[in-house]
Design a protein around this motif. Sequence first.
Motif, PDB file in Angstrom:
ATOM      1  N   ARG A 299     -25.966 -36.244  -0.745  1.00 54.41           N
ATOM      2  CA  ARG A 299     -26.739 -36.907  -2.059  1.00 54.41           C
ATOM      3  C   ARG A 299     -25.886 -37.092  -3.286  1.00 54.41           C
ATOM      4  NH1 ARG A 299     -30.979 -39.037  -1.980  1.00 54.41           N
ATOM      5  NH2 ARG A 299     -32.027 -38.245  -3.863  1.00 54.41           N
ATOM      6  N   LYS A 300     -24.574 -37.467  -2.746  1.00 54.25           N
ATOM      7  CA  LYS A 300     -23.762 -37.798  -3.991  1.00 54.25           C
ATOM      8  C   LYS A 300     -23.119 -39.180  -4.033  1.00 54.25           C
ATOM      9  CE  LYS A 300     -23.947 -35.184  -7.086  1.00 54.25           C
ATOM     10  NZ  LYS A 300     -24.522 -35.576  -8.396  1.00 54.25           N
ATOM     11  N   GLY A 301     -24.092 -40.082  -3.332  1.00 55.17           N
ATOM     12  CA  GLY A 301     -23.562 -41.359  -3.483  1.00 55.17           C
ATOM     13  C   GLY A 301     -22.653 -42.068  -2.591  1.00 55.17           C
ATOM     14  N   LYS A 302     -22.539 -41.281  -1.242  1.00 59.51           N
ATOM     15  CA  LYS A 302     -21.860 -41.740  -0.138  1.00 59.51           C
ATOM     16  C   LYS A 302     -22.129 -43.112   0.230  1.00 59.51           C
ATOM     17  CE  LYS A 302     -21.781 -38.205   2.727  1.00 59.51           C
ATOM     18  NZ  LYS A 302     -22.959 -37.300   1.905  1.00 59.51           N
ATOM     19  N   SER A 303     -23.504 -43.306   0.685  1.00 58.26           N
ATOM     20  CA  SER A 303     -23.850 -44.333   1.461  1.00 58.26           C
ATOM     21  C   SER A 303     -23.982 -45.638   0.413  1.00 58.26           C
ATOM     22  CB  SER A 303     -25.219 -44.157   1.822  1.00 58.26           C
ATOM     23  OG  SER A 303     -25.111 -43.269   2.811  1.00 58.26           O
ATOM     24  N   PHE A 304     -23.935 -45.154  -0.906  1.00 62.47           N
ATOM     25  CA  PHE A 304     -24.030 -46.260  -1.880  1.00 62.47           C
ATOM     26  C   PHE A 304     -22.548 -46.703  -2.270  1.00 62.47           C
ATOM     27  CE2 PHE A 304     -23.274 -46.839  -6.508  1.00 62.47           C
ATOM     28  CZ  PHE A 304     -24.549 -47.478  -7.228  1.00 62.47           C
TER      29      PHE A 304
ATOM     30  N   ARG B 248     -29.966 -43.118  -0.743  1.00 62.21           N
ATOM     31  CA  ARG B 248     -31.074 -42.636  -1.318  1.00 62.21           C
ATOM     32  C   ARG B 248     -32.285 -42.485  -0.544  1.00 62.21           C
ATOM     33  NH1 ARG B 248     -33.331 -45.960  -5.782  1.00 62.21           N
ATOM     34  NH2 ARG B 248     -34.753 -46.519  -3.867  1.00 62.21           N
TER      35      ARG B 248
ATOM     36  N   ARG C 104     -16.715 -37.790  -7.903  1.00 59.32           N
ATOM     37  CA  ARG C 104     -17.750 -38.095  -8.808  1.00 59.32           C
ATOM     38  C   ARG C 104     -18.105 -37.419 -10.030  1.00 59.32           C
ATOM     39  NH1 ARG C 104     -19.250 -41.741  -4.226  1.00 59.32           N
ATOM     40  NH2 ARG C 104     -20.637 -42.677  -5.713  1.00 59.32           N
ATOM     41  N   ASP C 105     -18.640 -38.278 -10.906  1.00 56.77           N
ATOM     42  CA  ASP C 105     -19.072 -37.435 -12.226  1.00 56.77           C
ATOM     43  C   ASP C 105     -18.177 -36.607 -12.830  1.00 56.77           C
ATOM     44  OD1 ASP C 105     -21.255 -38.574 -10.971  1.00 56.77           O
ATOM     45  OD2 ASP C 105     -22.363 -36.994 -11.243  1.00 56.77           O
TER      46      ASP C 105
ATOM     47  N   VAL D 176     -28.555 -44.954 -12.362  1.00 57.49           N
ATOM     48  CA  VAL D 176     -28.035 -44.736 -11.052  1.00 57.49           C
ATOM     49  C   VAL D 176     -28.106 -43.388 -10.760  1.00 57.49           C
ATOM     50  CG1 VAL D 176     -26.013 -44.872  -9.702  1.00 57.49           C
ATOM     51  CG2 VAL D 176     -26.137 -46.407 -11.568  1.00 57.49           C
TER      52      VAL D 176
HETATM   53  P1  GDP Z   1     -25.385 -40.014   0.011  1.00 55.50           P
HETATM   54  O1  GDP Z   1     -26.384 -38.885   0.466  1.00 55.50           O
HETATM   55  O2  GDP Z   1     -24.129 -39.056  -0.394  1.00 55.50           O
HETATM   56  O3  GDP Z   1     -25.224 -40.831   0.851  1.00 55.50           O
HETATM   57  O4  GDP Z   1     -26.009 -40.437  -1.266  1.00 55.50           O
HETATM   58  P2  GDP Z   1     -26.744 -41.917  -1.700  1.00 55.50           P
HETATM   59  O5  GDP Z   1     -25.556 -43.090  -1.327  1.00 55.50           O
HETATM   60  O6  GDP Z   1     -27.805 -42.024  -0.679  1.00 55.50           O
HETATM   61  O7  GDP Z   1     -27.059 -41.696  -3.071  1.00 55.50           O
HETATM   62  C1  GDP Z   1     -27.992 -40.622  -3.603  1.00 55.50           C
HETATM   63  C2  GDP Z   1     -28.144 -40.833  -5.178  1.00 55.50           C
HETATM   64  O8  GDP Z   1     -27.092 -40.861  -5.815  1.00 55.50           O
HETATM   65  C3  GDP Z   1     -28.647 -42.393  -5.342  1.00 55.50           C
HETATM   66  O9  GDP Z   1     -29.828 -42.131  -6.144  1.00 55.50           O
HETATM   67  C4  GDP Z   1     -27.704 -43.012  -6.152  1.00 55.50           C
HETATM   68  O10 GDP Z   1     -28.137 -43.997  -7.177  1.00 55.50           O
HETATM   69  C5  GDP Z   1     -27.029 -41.974  -6.676  1.00 55.50           C
HETATM   70  N1  GDP Z   1     -25.483 -42.102  -6.954  1.00 55.50           N
HETATM   71  C6  GDP Z   1     -24.581 -43.054  -6.549  1.00 55.50           C
HETATM   72  N2  GDP Z   1     -23.388 -43.011  -6.996  1.00 55.50           N
HETATM   73  C7  GDP Z   1     -23.211 -41.729  -7.942  1.00 55.50           C
HETATM   74  C8  GDP Z   1     -22.323 -41.127  -8.532  1.00 55.50           C
HETATM   75  O11 GDP Z   1     -21.335 -41.560  -8.623  1.00 55.50           O
HETATM   76  N3  GDP Z   1     -22.856 -40.086  -9.568  1.00 55.50           N
HETATM   77  C9  GDP Z   1     -24.124 -39.440  -9.207  1.00 55.50           C
HETATM   78  N4  GDP Z   1     -24.344 -38.531 -10.354  1.00 55.50           N
HETATM   79  N5  GDP Z   1     -25.069 -40.157  -8.814  1.00 55.50           N
HETATM   80  C10 GDP Z   1     -24.940 -41.093  -8.009  1.00 55.50           C
END
Ligand code: GDP
Length: 323
Positions: free
Chosen positions: A54-59, A100, A202-203, A261
């Motif tokens: 949940r740290k924006g991988k898929s995003f 997400r 990230r962040d 975001v």
């Molecule tokens: P994944 O589980 O790593 O694939 O995460 P997702 O791509 O599903 O994103 C999870 C959440 O993190 C979403 O609500 C995004 O909007 C948010 N997000 C995307 N990029 C970032 C980032 O660089 N920092 C933070 N804090 N959140 C992010």
Amino acid sequence: MPVINRHSHGEALNIITFNDNQINFNEEKLSQLLLHPQVKDREIAIVSIVGAYRKGKSFFMDYCLRFMYANFKSLNNSNLSSTSSWIGDKDEALTGFSWRSGSIRDTTGLSFWSDIFLHDENLAILLVDTQGLFDPETSTEENAKILTLSTLLSSSLILNLNNVIQEDQLQYLQYATEFASLASSNNHNNSKPFQRFLFLIRDWQNVDDFEFGMNGGAAYLDQILKSKPDQSEELKSVREHIRESFDELLCCLMPYPGKKVATSSDYDGRWSAMDEDFFNELRLLIENFLAVDKIVSKRVNGVQVTGSSFFEIIKNYIMTFST
Ligand code: GDP
Ligand code: MG
């Protein structure tokens, strides 16, 4: 304005999944990708992402897909249509790998984008997303297996991390690369076992010490991987090992993307809602990392693989992991 669905020509295929430490492999689906007539004789580049959940991988991968569709032909989309910028309209919703997707995850494993990007006569590029690594429900053993498999499969591996690089993450990586080097066995020539590696932080908050982007990242990584006099032998050897495992080690420090975001539950991925410095760094990173002259093809034991030879190699890896 009509809704653009850029990604109607592809879907995420869960080709390797884990279930209670059992590995499930969809050989049929992988064969459809790697043994495709337009892919089987080409060199293969695999760009994958692993890391903090949940740290924006898929995003991030979905913005990578936008870049790929704008800059490469693909199996399902032969027109290079884009006249405007690859990043698209400011209010365009983000599609591709599902992101997400709520707090409950359904699969753990590696998911391949079904559409394959083609360059010239001799290169095919695949994008792979990972689910479930380092999340609270995933066991240490599963984490290690996923990271190891991703290392074996990728020619460009991205490790997505939150805020900083931690010692335990370096140790995980050492473990995975050690195991992966063993699995890929007899490396007679002196090449390093793996190709490109990117720490994607990230962040990032310590901008006073290291600036955002690849330059700040390189300086930060240098400091992290440097052996220091007072360091234990173990910490030194972890660093040594990681350096010896990859041809290229990169790091990028990303700003916080902004509240919308990071926290909004109805955010659809549009870039108009990103903080400006995040948007700028995101563009720069993707344009740099996926530039056609930077993309590296997969080598195993120093030998360039093709779609069909890599298919056989992957089947062997999976067998090693299943026993
Ligand atoms: P994944 O589980 O790593 O694939 O995460 P997702 O791509 O599903 O994103 C999870 C959440 O993190 C979403 O609500 C995004 O909007 C948010 N997000 C995307 N990029 C970032 C980032 O660089 N920092 C933070 N804090 N959140 C992010
Ligand atoms: Mg995801």
